[in-house]
Scaffold this motif. Sequence first.
Motif, PDB file in Angstrom:
ATOM      1  N   CYS A  28      70.349  10.883  11.743  1.00 55.03           N
ATOM      2  CA  CYS A  28      71.714  11.402  11.910  1.00 55.03           C
ATOM      3  C   CYS A  28      71.961  11.852  13.350  1.00 55.03           C
ATOM      4  O   CYS A  28      73.051  11.623  13.906  1.00 55.03           O
ATOM      5  N   MET A  72      69.762   6.771   6.623  1.00 57.69           N
ATOM      6  CA  MET A  72      70.857   7.594   6.096  1.00 57.69           C
ATOM      7  C   MET A  72      71.205   7.186   4.665  1.00 57.69           C
ATOM      8  O   MET A  72      71.468   8.041   3.807  1.00 57.69           O
ATOM      9  N   MET A 105      74.496  14.761   7.239  1.00 58.30           N
ATOM     10  CA  MET A 105      74.967  13.379   7.097  1.00 58.30           C
ATOM     11  C   MET A 105      76.487  13.296   7.218  1.00 58.30           C
ATOM     12  O   MET A 105      77.025  12.322   7.747  1.00 58.30           O
TER      13      MET A 105
END
Length: 711
Positions: free
Chosen positions: A299, A328, A355
């Motif tokens: 991220c 992710m 995220m």
Amino acid sequence: PPCPAMASEPADRHATLRRCLGVLRDARNDSEQFAALLLVTKAVRAGEVDAKTRRQIFDAIGFTFPTRLLSSRQPPAGCPPHTFRALGLTLLACFCTDPQLAGHSQLLSKIPTFHEVLLSPCDPDSTAMVDDVYQCLSAVLATARGPRELVAKGTVSTLCQAYLNGGHGSDRALALLVGLLAVAEAKCWQRDAPRLLAVLSKLSSDFLKAEDMTKFELCEVLPHFIPLSPPLTQDSQGSECLHRLYRGLADILGSKLSPLQRDPALKLAAGLVQACGAEWIPAGSAGSKFLALLVNLACVEVRLTLEEPDPVEVEGRKEVMTACYVLMEMGIQECLREENPLLDEVQKVQLMRIMEEAFGAVIFYLRQVKQEGLQDPFIFASVRVLGAWMAEETSSLKQEICELLPFLVGYARKLFKEGSPAVSPPQAELASTEGSALPRDALRFLLPGFCHLTAEDRPRDILVSEGAPALLWEYFLQQWEVLRSEPTAPAPLTSSGMSLQTLCGIFLNLVVTAPDLARRDKTFSSLMDALLKSLPLLLPQEHHLVLAANVATLGLMLARILAGSAALQGTQSAKEFFGAAILFLSQAHTAQAAPGSASLAVAVSPAYASSWDDIRELWFLGMQALAGCIPLFPWLPQAVLQARWLEGLSELLSHVAPASLDFELVAAFQGVLVELARASEPCRDIILAHHGAEWANLYGMAALEQCLAKQ
């Protein structure tokens, strides 16, 4: 004429070489030819042969003479035993620099000889032979036929042994294996899994032990040796390799790193995730911290690169960004995992927040994309990973996603209209940012998110205004054709089957929340026609029961709105659809012995049991929709009578314990029975003839009792 000694000046050397070629052509005996050949091969080894001269050498001797040399076992007096073989290999290595000759069947037939050389003991005198063989194999690999021939003739096994033996040129054996796996991974693993696993075992051991830059160099090599199938987790040796890779990556990512060191580690982790999901990460505190760190790092990289995108920087980091997207996507799945989760609740909340910020950066990047950049595979990877987020997280970034919807619909339409095949090759979208010619189906990844969004007013209005219903209808038709072309035997749900289910969910949302749209938009009448024809084909296929439930329920709901359309006025296709829908609804429940009791209880039918969690809500909605259709179609009660559903339902309700039916199920049955009794005298008579008044009273079906009591 005798062959002259090689001159020292380049011009003289070329003149001498031309004279030697003349000797090769005109030689009266082997000794003259051999003397000329020695000088030719000396020039070849010295790299003094240009393309024109190389072709002259080939024209002079062809493949015949090198073949004779390779098979000769008697060297000239005073020469090493492998002299002739060495000369032959040098000539073949020379010829291989011409791509046309590298793919020639005569040269491909020498592959077993190449293997023999690589697996023979290598003394200092034979290192040049080994080098020549690697040059030949590299050239063959670069041809169209080459990879197939190499795999078929056992080159993978030979290269694995050569690498594991660690002799001269073993690094080139590894490089060739990487090249072969890049173009023929599945075939290589099918044929030589044990050997490749042995190489992976050595690489993973070296990776774990390395304390220098070798560790980071191995990060670049290792992804090529992680097969997508069969999974490494199925094999004890594979599992050991995975554990070593986990420990090695934990060492790397837990240290302070430069981007040059971190990027290969993230790409290796992404390769492992694509092959094994999160199964390679052990349960427990250490594993959960590692997983959280991995997603966190991904991220951070995405935000650093995409929040203030510099076109040059983004271009250079697309490969590592794509790897971060894989990590992710795993993060999303692990945050939603309820059975044996790797993450605790606190970690899940923290990761979802991190995220969310990264996906904000992805959205920001996509909003900067120009029309001419839409073919970039990295845009596809960005849309795909955003689709994964939209599929699961519906509350965050809603404003930003709404603003991006016109781009997403336009992008998906562009790819679809350009004729991208409906089925994308597994892993192709995220495994690489190369090869923009790969088929790319953006809609498949956006559908789950669209399904959530069509349930809400603002995003639904945007999707409708952007023409999404017409695009989704065209996609429905395409996916239906793909599904029909697939084998009818039971198999795991395909992407086309899943896409069709999700499309039904989207259209169902539109029908329920925007009935006026369904009435006026011709897309929905076309959809109705397709549903009428598809349900009778789907229902007999048990492995398509969930899709059949979706099609039946959507069709019944849509029929209520389009009741006046010509297609529903007692046509053959309408009767077949409603017959199939009645069959689906009527066969969902059965009577079976109640545990620990002599009485019978109502239960979900065995054929429906494994899918009931997926179709339960659809069944209840379908019952409600059927009840709504009965007053609209005068011919519909006759279809119910033909199916003998009333007799079967009366039998069921007469014999099971009333306590085994919950209120919702009683209400669903009563809704249909009341409408049938009101609309059709024959239906009412059959219900009464089968003690309907008694069991209606028994189950508290007051509306049915009242209806049956009227003359």
